[in-house]
Design a protein around this motif. Sequence first.
Motif, PDB file in Angstrom:
ATOM      1  N   ALA A  40       0.806  -1.217  -0.122  1.00 39.52           N
ATOM      2  CA  ALA A  40      -0.002  -0.113   0.120  1.00 39.52           C
ATOM      3  C   ALA A  40       0.885   1.309  -0.076  1.00 39.52           C
ATOM      4  CB  ALA A  40      -1.116   0.019   1.073  1.00 39.52           C
ATOM      5  N   ALA A  41       1.821   1.267   0.765  1.00 36.26           N
ATOM      6  CA  ALA A  41       2.917   2.314   1.004  1.00 36.26           C
ATOM      7  C   ALA A  41       3.567   2.626  -0.621  1.00 36.26           C
ATOM      8  CB  ALA A  41       4.033   2.294   1.984  1.00 36.26           C
ATOM      9  N   LEU A  42       3.851   1.418  -1.248  1.00 37.54           N
ATOM     10  CA  LEU A  42       4.654   1.654  -2.478  1.00 37.54           C
ATOM     11  C   LEU A  42       3.576   2.212  -3.474  1.00 37.54           C
ATOM     12  CD1 LEU A  42       6.492  -1.943  -2.876  1.00 37.54           C
ATOM     13  CD2 LEU A  42       7.341   0.456  -2.468  1.00 37.54           C
ATOM     14  N   GLY A  43       2.139   1.805  -3.358  1.00 42.19           N
ATOM     15  CA  GLY A  43       1.271   2.457  -4.218  1.00 42.19           C
ATOM     16  C   GLY A  43       1.030   3.871  -4.025  1.00 42.19           C
ATOM     17  N   ALA A  44       1.117   4.273  -2.909  1.00 42.17           N
ATOM     18  CA  ALA A  44       0.848   5.796  -2.507  1.00 42.17           C
ATOM     19  C   ALA A  44       1.988   6.660  -2.972  1.00 42.17           C
ATOM     20  CB  ALA A  44       0.682   5.873  -1.009  1.00 42.17           C
TER      21      ALA A  44
END
Length: 206
Positions: A32-36
């Motif tokens: 999720a952090a990579l997506g953000a």
Amino acid sequence: MRVYDQSIREFLFEASSESPVPGGGSIAALAAALGASMGSMTARLTTGAKFRDKEAAMLQNADLFRQAIVEFESLQEKDMASFDGFMKALKLPASTPAEKEARSLAIREASAYAAAVPLELMEACLAVMRRLADLAPAVNKNVVSDLGIAVLMLEAALQSAWITVEINLNTMSDDTRNVYRDKGTLLLRESEEIKRDALAQVRERI
């Protein structure tokens, strides 16, 4: 040390070890952090003279995506702590009827918390996905594929978090199980719709 202070290599070695932590919930939060992060990049690259009318809004969105990264890190740490709590509940004594009852209650409570954290992650992923979908028609065309990747990473994180919720459902009370299952199902349904619509907009611009 915060989890994101580790090197990528250190984290990967820990995740690939025999230790159950970091596990699937941590991987979901990291995805999720990579997506953000990709969302923030696409917004920041939609600035300058060519995008003057969009620049303020894009920079605001970029900052919100960075705030989401901080939130995902916090959720990753909470997920790791919740697993530790569940393991402690499993190790409680169960020699007497009173101990068995106390252990059973502790397991149910720990399971509910262990599911609440990934459910919170699902909600956070969905909030970022909604924002990304809104930006899909407006971001710099040269990085629209990166926005698509951001959506895919967040949807994968959300789906992964749901599996973490599911594995805890069987040890919950019936009422709690139904609440979690109903809420998770709604989040899944919306995420699938957002992913489909956002990727359609991305592919129209490629």
